[in-house]
Design an enzyme around this catalytic site. Structure first.
Site, PDB file in Angstrom:
ATOM      1  CD  GLU A  43      -3.021  -7.188   2.818  1.00  0.00           C
ATOM      2  OE1 GLU A  43      -4.697  -6.906   3.439  1.00  0.00           O
ATOM      3  OE2 GLU A  43      -2.567  -6.457   3.115  1.00  0.00           O
ATOM      4  CD  GLU A  68      -3.037  -0.661   0.153  1.00  0.00           C
ATOM      5  OE1 GLU A  68      -2.882   0.223  -0.658  1.00  0.00           O
ATOM      6  OE2 GLU A  68      -4.144  -1.671   0.107  1.00  0.00           O
TER       7      GLU A  68
HETATM    8  C1  IPT Z   1      -5.621  -3.515   3.618  1.00  0.00           C
HETATM    9  C2  IPT Z   1      -3.386  -3.785   4.793  1.00  0.00           C
HETATM   10  O1  IPT Z   1      -2.864  -4.483   3.610  1.00  0.00           O
HETATM   11  C3  IPT Z   1      -3.809  -4.898   5.507  1.00  0.00           C
HETATM   12  O2  IPT Z   1      -2.297  -3.979   5.763  1.00  0.00           O
HETATM   13  C4  IPT Z   1      -4.748  -4.309   6.312  1.00  0.00           C
HETATM   14  O3  IPT Z   1      -4.606  -2.993   6.834  1.00  0.00           O
HETATM   15  C5  IPT Z   1      -5.815  -4.496   5.953  1.00  0.00           C
HETATM   16  O4  IPT Z   1      -6.256  -4.216   5.118  1.00  0.00           O
HETATM   17  C6  IPT Z   1      -7.438  -3.944   6.977  1.00  0.00           C
HETATM   18  O5  IPT Z   1      -6.537  -4.590   7.990  1.00  0.00           O
HETATM   19  S1  IPT Z   1      -5.313  -2.664   2.359  1.00  0.00           S
HETATM   20  C7  IPT Z   1      -7.630  -2.433   2.464  1.00  0.00           C
HETATM   21  C8  IPT Z   1      -7.375  -0.654   1.756  1.00  0.00           C
HETATM   22  C9  IPT Z   1      -7.811  -3.469   1.537  1.00  0.00           C
END
Ligand code: IPT
Length: 962
Positions: free
Chosen positions: A471, A395
């Protein structure tokens, strides 16, 4: 000192590999002197060896000072806790001064001071001489100590500022935790070593690229290999499944270095990610470093526990979100076997809040700092077989500095693909990565049918890449739902290389009042509440139901049952099944009747099942378990790796209905919760005799049937001697995080589903007791007609017809009844159905049919932020018992069971676990259905099949004494 410099550091030695060396080393971990100041501009006299620090506090190193009573932690996800004005930082800048006096061992000469991690801007003095400064909190730095070391007493002084120009590069979603949080060492090792060990078709190639002297690998008969040369040999490959390591020894420059080499090749062919020439499916998790007392100063034993837990739950990969971990974590990954995406310490997410204006990723003044971070990661970790990809960061938006980082890395290490999710064009990466893409989008990508990029060249390039979800399945609170469907896609399309669930652990900080603290609990003015509580394990590393489900979904063995046989499918990528023992168990009504060890060929295949007819009445289930035949470094023999279950036909001559669960869930999902209308009771409840019996009005106005009684409004008040508040229709559940952040909670609240009113329209007493009601929230014309039909034949039977009125716009939270019992009457719940853990329509894959038992306390899932939990779906029967008997509830065919010592309203209002105080009633929820869970905190809500829509439905239950 200029904290606002773009320069990443000064006085530092070139980065080098983390190595095990026999060179003398002196650990400087331990108790240091410490003083915290609220601003940066205080005198530097403390660096003087003669400075009197006797008035200072003591602080352990490694640690974070704000977890030791100096200031307090703060949590933000995306938002910066300082104004966005790079490279400037506020005057309010917590600054920790550290002093450590150490004695140099006799005869000690020279050496380097090595800091594995200090957050975030650290200046270092030795005996009053400034060695330099560094940024890049989760990366090592070394200074040459030789010129300033003295025999005997030496004084090391370090000043750590929380905020600096580098803060803008470290906006990861986690607690802000300053301090020297990794090891400090005085080492005489100077060696750097770089090896590349490839594997193809049974042969390994060891390229010894750099090192201080000859290298040998005794096990391979390799000796005297000089830097710049390579050998090939017959070897066993390294994979996460078979982490074969060879010990190499390098001697030169007065030290001997030991390095564990793993032969493996990562490649991309035809758009598919391969390891050693075979498709690589990543079953991964994102791991932040976290410990509930120590923050990111994670003890070695805890790192090891993480790896063991991952291995035991069929996780095969880790993304080190969002910074390189402690170096020893990677040693563990090499040794125990995990594929690793090593991610650079870079995130500038908060710039997204201002339209990415001023993003350091695109600011040439930050180019050196970004490159420095990449170099320090790659140099430190370049020899690890477990590290299969470099990630530029997380990010951090897009910008020219990505090209700088990627360019250098490709040159330095062409053997590992590059990863970065933040630039959709994939201009600088070798894999296409996304986060939280829906199932539909993942499927489109799997088919290479994703929406095109504007630039056709980039589009063609990206379309040719393997895909991974860096993720997905945001494990916040109850959930994640939808895991099985993602895995099914990952396994179906070769382009899909799997992904990494977000995230490994809840970052709850141990707290005397709250049990575990989250954002806002330390009074932070800017915070993101419980978004930091989104892990697969609770803060104390107890697996949450999400991890138990993930283990099931990630199983490396599949069982396809077909009549009298089972096809056992080897889902490993790199090994056969010979290390497993397969045990088949037949249970009838939860009692084991037979158990056999199956003879399974190493490659898997069709295996005949033991003949199993005969035996008692009841649902008959066969479970095949694959367990470790022998101890593995990560789990003992007997550890269960995978299992499958199938319902068998009843023993001849007995009539037992088939598993009601399948029929019931499908029907409910379609809103037709009237399944299995005529199914016989599963469980001819023992001890109940007699034919149907009429209901009569007693003198006290009660309506009586046997040992049960209803009040004049038709509400059950006595159930086999127990004083109860009878079952009433309820639609509410304490919203889950996913309900809340996905928007459903708001809509449910707007509709008033948490404040239903009940109106009794008719009570008719005769052979049956019929109570007609209408249940609805105020201020709407939507409602539910609920008709309770009670019959009594020694047992009390309820048939509840539910008929919605009006157009219900959204799914409803749940559909079922609530009742209460005297709290002291019940302490144990025993049930037959899926268990032992909780399950919801799109979770609970790990639950298997059996007979389970738990105390009421054990039925609660301790989510750090209280919310709906503990529901057992598809229960055939349950007993709720205490010292003096109890009751039995049987489903016709099944029901959802939840029992708590607090009400749904109390659960809804609670913010921390200690808010939940057991009351004197037992709250029993008997449900027809629940809304799915999904993962809408980040990502998609429940898939359409898991929506609970308001449709006509019938709940059938039977109560008997237990
Ligand atoms: C995403 C992040 O990469 C991760 O670090 C964490 O913050 C997660 O979200 C939420 O728990 S970024 C998000 C804009 C999808």
């Amino acid at each position: 000192m200029d904290l606002e410099t773009f320069t990443p550091g000064s006085g530092r030695l070139a980065p080098r590999a983390a190595l095990q060396s026999d060179a003398p080393a002196l650990s400087l971990n331990g108790t240091w002197r410490f003083r915290l100041s609220p601003t940066a501009g205080i005198p530097e006299d403390f660096a003087d060896p003669g400075y009197d620090d006797s008035g200072w506090d003591e602080l352990p190193v490694p640690s974070h000072w704000n977890l030791h009573g100096h200031g307090a932690p703060a949590y933000t996800n995306v938002a910066f806790p300082i104004p966005i004005d790079p490279p400037h930082v506020p005057d309010e800048n917590p600054t920790g001064d550290y002093r450590r006096v150490f004695d140099l061992p006799e005869g000690w000469q020279g050496g380097r001071l090595r800091f594995e991690g200090a957050e975030s801007f650290a200046r270092v003095w030795l005996n009053g001489h400034e060695l330099g400064f560094s940024t890049g909190s989760r990366l090592p730095v070394e200074y040459d100590a030789a010129p300033y070391l003295r025999p005997g007493r030496n004084v090391l002084a370090v000043r750590v500022h929380q905020w600096s120009a580098a803060t803008y590069l470290e906006d990861q979603d986690m607690w802000w935790l300053p301090g020297i949080f990794r090891d400090v060492t005085l080492t005489r090792s100077t060696a750097d070593v770089y090896v590349r060990a490839d594997y193809r078709d049974g042969r390994g190639t060891l390229a010894y690229l750099e090192g201080p002297g000859p290298l040998s690998v005794p096990e391979l008969g390799v000796t005297g290999l000089e830097p710049g040369s390579e050998i090939t040999a017959e070897v066993e490959p390294w994979t996460a499944e078979t982490p074969r390591l060879y010990q190499a020894v390098i001697t030169g420059d007065g030290e001997t270095v030991r390095l564990r080499i793993g032969f493996r090749t990562i490649s991309i062919e035809d758009g598919v990610l391969l390891a050693n020439g075979r498709p690589l499916l990543l079953k991964g998790v994102n791991r932040h470093e976290f410990h509930p007392e120590h923050g990111r100063a994670v003890p070695y034993e805890t790192m090891r526990e993480d790896v063991l837990l991952m291995k035991r739950h069929n996780v095969n990969a880790v993304r080190t979100s969002h910074y390189p971990p402690h170096p020893r974590f990677l040693d563990l990954c090499d040794e125990l076997g995990l594929w690793v995406i090593d991610e650079c310490d870079l995130e500038t997410h908060g710039f997204g809040e201002v339209g990415w204006r001023g993003n350091p990723t695109d600011d040439p003044r930050y180019a050196d700092a970004l490159l420095d971070r990449m170099r320090r990661m790659v140099e430190r970790d370049k020899n690890h077989p477990s590290v299969i990809m470099w990630s530029l960061g997380n990010e951090a938006g897009v910008g020219r500095n990505l090209a700088v980082m990627a360019g250098w890395t490709r040159e330095r290490d062409p053997s590992r693909p590059l990863h970065y999710e933040g630039d959709r064009s994939c201009a600088h990466t070798d894999v296409y990565s996304r986060m939280y893409a829906s199932h539909a989008e993942v499927e489109a990508i799997g088919k290479r049918e994703e929406d095109p990029l504007d630039d056709p060249e980039l589009d063609a390039r990206r379309r040719g890449m393997p895909f991974l979800q860096c993720e997905y399945a945001h494990a916040m609170g109850n959930g994640p739902g939808g895991l099985a469907e993602y895995q099914e896609l990952f396994e179906r399309y070769p382009r899909l290389a799997g992904g990494f669930v977000w995230e490994w652990i809840d970052h709850g900080i141990a707290h005397p009042e709250f049990e575990y603290a989250y954002g806002g609990d330390f009074g932070e003015p800017v915070h993101d509440s419980n978004f930091v509580i989104d892990g697969l394990v609770f803060p104390d590393r107890t697996p949450s139901p999400g991890l138990i489900d993930l283990k099931k979904v990630f199983e490396p063995v599949r069982f396809d049952f077909d009549g009298g046989s089972v096809r056992i499918v080897n889902g490993y990528g790199f090994r056969d099944l010979s290390h497993l023992r397969f045990v088949a168990t037949v249970q009838v009504a939860g009692e084991t009747v037979t158990e056999h060890v199956l003879d399974v060929p190493p490659g898997g295949g069709e295996v005949a099942l033991p003949v199993t007819d005969g035996g008692p009445e009841g649902e008959r289930w066969l479970t095949v378990r694959a367990e470790l035949a022998e101890d593995q470094p990560w789990a003992p023999a007997g550890h269960e790796v995978a299992w499958g279950q199938t319902q068998l036909a009843p023993a001849p001559g007995t009539a037992v209905p088939q598993d009601p669960a399948t029929a019931a869930t499908t029907a409910v999902a379609q809103g037709l919760a009237t399944a299995a209308t005529t199914a016989a009771p599963q469980d001819p409840a023992p001890g109940v005799a007699g034919g149907p019996q009429a209901f009569t009005r007693g003198e006290d106005g009660l309506i009586i049937a046997g040992e049960c009684a209803f009040d004049a409004s038709g509400r059950l008040v006595r159930l086999f001697g127990l004083e109860v508040e009878g079952p009433r229709l309820d639609l509410w559940r304490a919203p889950t995080d996913n309900d809340r952040y996905g928007g459903l909670e708001g809509r449910w609240r707007a509709l008033g589903l948490y404040r239903l009113t009940h109106r009794v329209d008719e009570v008719s007493v005769g052979d049956e007791l019929v109570v007609r009601t209408r249940v609805a929230p105020a201020a709407t014309d939507l409602g539910m007609r609920a008709t309770y039909r009670w019959t009594y034949d020694g047992g009390l039977r309820l048939e509840l017809d539910i008929e919605p009125e009006g157009e219900w716009p959204d799914p409803i939270p749940r559909l079922g009844v609530d009742m209460t019992l005297p709290g002291e009457a019940v302490d144990r719940v025993t049930w037959f159905g899926p268990g032992p853990g909780e399950s919801y329509p799109d979770t609970g894959m790990a639950a298997r049919i059996g007979r389970w038992s738990a105390t009421v306390e054990e039925l609660q899932t301790p989510y750090v932020y209280p919310q709906e939990n503990g529901h057992r779906a598809n229960v055939r029967w349950a007993t709720l018992t205490g010292a003096r008997g109890g009751i039995r509830v049987s489903g016709e065919p099944a029901f959802g069971l939840t029992a708590r010592r607090w009400s749904t309203a109390e659960l809804t209002a609670a913010r921390h676990r200690p808010d939940l105080v057991p009351g004197d009633r037992l709250h029993l929820h008997l449900d027809l259905a629940h809304q799915g869970i999904g993962t809408a905190t980040c990502g998609p809500g429940p898939l359409p099949a898991y929506h609970l829509l308001a449709r006509p439905a019938t709940l059938r239950l039977r109560f008997t004494p237990a």
